[in-house]
Design an enzyme around this catalytic site. Sequence first.
Site, short mmCIF file in Angstrom:
data_model
loop_
_atom_site.label_atom_id
_atom_site.label_comp_id
_atom_site.label_asym_id
_atom_site.label_seq_id
_atom_site.Cartn_x
_atom_site.Cartn_y
_atom_site.Cartn_z
N LYS A 117 0.65 3.59 -2.85
CA LYS A 117 -0.51 4.33 -3.34
C LYS A 117 -0.57 6.01 -3.28
O LYS A 117 -0.90 6.54 -4.07
CB LYS A 117 -1.57 3.62 -2.36
N TYR A 177 -3.86 -2.84 -10.02
CA TYR A 177 -3.80 -1.97 -8.46
C TYR A 177 -3.07 -3.04 -7.77
O TYR A 177 -2.23 -3.32 -6.86
CB TYR A 177 -5.39 -2.32 -7.68
N TYR A 223 -4.58 3.72 8.10
CA TYR A 223 -6.14 3.02 8.23
C TYR A 223 -6.32 4.18 9.67
O TYR A 223 -6.26 4.94 10.38
CB TYR A 223 -6.08 2.07 7.89
N VAL A 283 1.16 -3.40 4.04
CA VAL A 283 0.90 -4.99 4.65
C VAL A 283 2.61 -5.91 3.93
O VAL A 283 2.69 -6.86 4.93
CB VAL A 283 0.47 -5.76 3.74
N SER A 287 0.87 -0.91 0.56
CA SER A 287 0.17 -0.12 0.19
C SER A 287 1.12 0.78 0.29
O SER A 287 0.20 2.65 0.01
CB SER A 287 -0.74 -0.29 1.31
O1 DON Z 1 -4.87 -5.32 -1.45
C1 DON Z 1 -4.60 -6.09 -0.42
O2 DON Z 1 -5.19 -5.86 0.24
C2 DON Z 1 -2.59 -5.25 -0.46
N1 DON Z 1 -2.15 -5.38 -2.08
C3 DON Z 1 -2.00 -3.78 0.06
C4 DON Z 1 -2.78 -4.33 1.68
C5 DON Z 1 -1.33 -3.00 2.20
O3 DON Z 1 -1.13 -2.64 1.86
C6 DON Z 1 -2.20 -2.21 3.45
N2 DON Z 1 -1.95 -1.24 4.37
N3 DON Z 1 -1.79 -2.22 5.51
#
Ligand code: DON
Length: 306
Positions: free
Chosen positions: A67, A191, A242, A260, A64
């Site tokens: 983003k 994405y 978040y 993540v 993420s």
């Molecule tokens: O869409 C997802 O779940 C992952 N590609 C990215 C989520 C993410 O990195 C949330 N971060 N803490």
Amino acid sequence: MADLQGVLDEIAAEMSERRDRGAVASYIPQLARVDPARFGIAVALVDGRVLTAGDAEESFSIQSVSKVFTLTLALGKVGDALWRRVGREPSGNPFNSIVQLEHEGGVPRNPFINPGAIVVADILLAGHQPREAIGEILRFMRFLADDDSIVIDHQVAASERATGFRNSALANYMKSFGNLDHSPELALGVYFHHCAIAMNCRQLALAGRFLADRGRSAGGHTVVSAERARRISALMLTCGHYDGSGDFAFRVGIPAKSGVGGGILGAVPGVGSVAVWSPGLNAHGNSQLGTLALENLARAMNWSVF
Ligand code: DON
């Protein structure tokens, strides 16, 4: 300035000793294979110096954190019209939550939760094939970091696509509200691939430097206006972690975005950018030791924006 290299070395040494490392993300199977003992940190100062400690040269999945960069690109394409399709408020919910979309017309609260980033990916598609949009994002990362060796980890992208049922649900739900121009599959393709970009802390700090230097990149190019850099940083502070964003601002006080994969990118206005990586996550899906490392760094260097 305090001895920054000494501070980074001390933080890396302390983090390597700690047992409370959090849990590596397992809902994307490919991420579950990463060694939780890793820790890296890099700072790219606006004066041009780059300082690192720990495993700062080892690549990880930026997830993420990407983003921030897709938002920057999409704002460059459509400007403030983007805010008709994505909000600018913290969600107070997990990154993959669907609940608010129903009552809010399929408009995600902000560009950093998953649905917001999927809309941003849809904007970047702009009638092209996913391959072209993905290529544009990757070229942007290479340009910002001044490093052509940055790649997408296709195994991570495939692993996420195979298990991305929630993201599919989010995309389909937003499509039903008319907030995706392309098919959910195409937007998700972009994405998943930008989340699967692999970078190390040094590269990530360099790529994010424009946020700390009034829109100027590590290579001295003006990437965005100073105002836009400020606004993206404001969103990082309010929404970058978040439902853990308030706690992160309370403890660290630096605009930052987590992923993540265990990476966090922070931007200290007028000073520099910092990238940290420790794969174990806390309950909000943010790097446990990465947060602690930034808390210690901000305290030692007096880098909180407050
Ligand atoms: O869409 C997802 O779940 C992952 N590609 C990215 C989520 C993410 O990195 C949330 N971060 N803490």
